[in-house]
Design a protein around this motif. Sequence first.
Motif, PDB file in Angstrom:
ATOM      1  N   TRP A  65       0.841  -1.203   0.000  1.00 59.41           N
ATOM      2  CA  TRP A  65       0.000   0.000   0.000  1.00 59.41           C
ATOM      3  C   TRP A  65       0.873   1.249   0.000  1.00 59.41           C
ATOM      4  O   TRP A  65       0.567   2.232  -0.685  1.00 59.41           O
ATOM      5  N   ARG A  68       2.593   1.937  -3.442  1.00 54.49           N
ATOM      6  CA  ARG A  68       1.777   2.711  -4.394  1.00 54.49           C
ATOM      7  C   ARG A  68       2.131   4.196  -4.318  1.00 54.49           C
ATOM      8  O   ARG A  68       2.316   4.869  -5.328  1.00 54.49           O
ATOM      9  N   ALA A 148      -5.775   4.910  -0.279  1.00 58.61           N
ATOM     10  CA  ALA A 148      -6.451   4.920  -1.581  1.00 58.61           C
ATOM     11  C   ALA A 148      -6.688   6.352  -2.065  1.00 58.61           C
ATOM     12  O   ALA A 148      -6.434   6.683  -3.228  1.00 58.61           O
ATOM     13  N   THR A 151      -3.171   8.705  -3.111  1.00 61.77           N
ATOM     14  CA  THR A 151      -2.549   8.757  -4.435  1.00 61.77           C
ATOM     15  C   THR A 151      -3.434   9.488  -5.431  1.00 61.77           C
ATOM     16  O   THR A 151      -2.926  10.150  -6.346  1.00 61.77           O
ATOM     17  N   ASN A 182     -10.337  -0.975 -10.601  1.00 68.44           N
ATOM     18  CA  ASN A 182      -9.682  -0.824  -9.299  1.00 68.44           C
ATOM     19  C   ASN A 182     -10.459  -1.512  -8.179  1.00 68.44           C
ATOM     20  O   ASN A 182      -9.861  -2.110  -7.274  1.00 68.44           O
ATOM     21  N   PHE A 186      -8.792  -4.482  -6.091  1.00 70.73           N
ATOM     22  CA  PHE A 186      -8.598  -4.349  -4.647  1.00 70.73           C
ATOM     23  C   PHE A 186      -9.224  -5.517  -3.888  1.00 70.73           C
ATOM     24  O   PHE A 186      -8.568  -6.173  -3.071  1.00 70.73           O
ATOM     25  N   ASN A 190      -5.459  -7.378  -4.558  1.00 69.78           N
ATOM     26  CA  ASN A 190      -4.666  -6.682  -3.531  1.00 69.78           C
ATOM     27  C   ASN A 190      -4.997  -7.199  -2.136  1.00 69.78           C
ATOM     28  O   ASN A 190      -4.108  -7.542  -1.346  1.00 69.78           O
ATOM     29  N   GLU A 236      -3.289   4.885 -12.751  1.00 67.97           N
ATOM     30  CA  GLU A 236      -3.334   4.482 -11.343  1.00 67.97           C
ATOM     31  C   GLU A 236      -3.670   2.993 -11.208  1.00 67.97           C
ATOM     32  O   GLU A 236      -3.190   2.321 -10.291  1.00 67.97           O
ATOM     33  N   ARG A 240      -1.665   0.152  -8.878  1.00 66.68           N
ATOM     34  CA  ARG A 240      -2.302  -0.612  -7.815  1.00 66.68           C
ATOM     35  C   ARG A 240      -2.109  -2.115  -8.003  1.00 66.68           C
ATOM     36  O   ARG A 240      -1.907  -2.849  -7.031  1.00 66.68           O
ATOM     37  N   THR A 243       1.960  -3.480  -7.431  1.00 61.87           N
ATOM     38  CA  THR A 243       2.592  -3.702  -6.126  1.00 61.87           C
ATOM     39  C   THR A 243       2.254  -5.075  -5.555  1.00 61.87           C
ATOM     40  O   THR A 243       3.036  -5.622  -4.775  1.00 61.87           O
ATOM     41  N   THR A 244       1.117  -5.627  -5.931  1.00 61.95           N
ATOM     42  CA  THR A 244       0.802  -7.004  -5.525  1.00 61.95           C
ATOM     43  C   THR A 244       1.573  -7.998  -6.381  1.00 61.95           C
ATOM     44  O   THR A 244       2.140  -8.971  -5.862  1.00 61.95           O
TER      45      THR A 244
END
Length: 354
Positions: A65, A68, A148, A151, A182, A186, A190, A236, A240, A243-244
């Motif tokens: 997180w 991001r 969330a 960013t 997203n 998520f 994520n 974006e 997101r 990173t996972t």
Amino acid sequence: MSDTAAAAENGANPEHTRGGTYSVKGKEFTRDTRYINTRITADGQDGFPVEPGRYRLIAARACPWANRAIIVRRLLGLEDALSMGLAGPTHDARSWTFDLDPGGRDPVLGIERLQEAYFKRDPDYPRGITVPAVVDARTGAVVTNDFAQMTLDLSTEWREHHREGAPDLLPDAHRDEMDDVNRRVFTEVNNGVYRCGFAGSQEAYDDAYARLWTALDWLEDRLRDRRYLVGDTITEADVRLFTTLARFDAVYHGHFKCNRQKLAEMPVLWAYARDLFQTPGFGDTVDFRQIKEHYYIVHKDINPTGIVPVGPDLSGWVTPHGREALGGRPFGDGTPPGPVREGERVDPANTPLS
């Protein structure tokens, strides 16, 4: 966010959390998303106007997180406007700590634990001490930890301070589609890996596992004939998801039991992840050593020995990906960010980009 916070939000007894317990027997993992939602805006509507040099982003390279926010700040060129402090990869039940800094204190805020900035905001702050957080350097108090919204505001409210050539990470033409993507990424990816890793029952794990792989198969199909998640530029949404994916083989596959396949065994997603990793602003923010240390040392109930695995081999991250053949313009009408600033570079020993 802090995994200690995640455990507490999942209903773990604080005493158990101090011992490194992150799942609750018989329960599925449920993330509490109640954050400090004060915003830093151009008009200062919440009492915190955008002012270059006033605020400090506190992050940790280990945390997806926080990663991001690190990526978005770099892509937009906000280094001069918004300073950054980095906590170390491991923490106890109290807080992330600044053990990477000389004397164990953040050089701007002068604190040893991020917890101190939360208590400056609220001496009785009842929730987990999470990263990323933005701190008002004038008062030493946290302004927001709403990762969330954070960013999104860097892209919109801080626009006056973006670098020349900064990309548009929130293109209006694709905003509705991006919001839909997203939301699914998520809930299913994520957070889905955490639902697997912190499941407190076989039933909860089985459900989380099925949902995760349904979503990853959907992404594998979606990205087969398009270079980026939404439109033909980085947005974006890509930040997101990245990173996972960057943590998948290193920790989620084994440590969180997300083990149907490795990312490296999913040809489309693996190529997509390598494409982003090799794009300035993405891979140069990733520290695999810190990522592995965080998950394998902090989660003592999942990995009671605290042994950090040597693998996986990272060399594949810099192999050709072939995604250029799909077209697309990574930065749209903008340009790549310049070299990473002195003092913000990842240790060359911890990334295959070196």
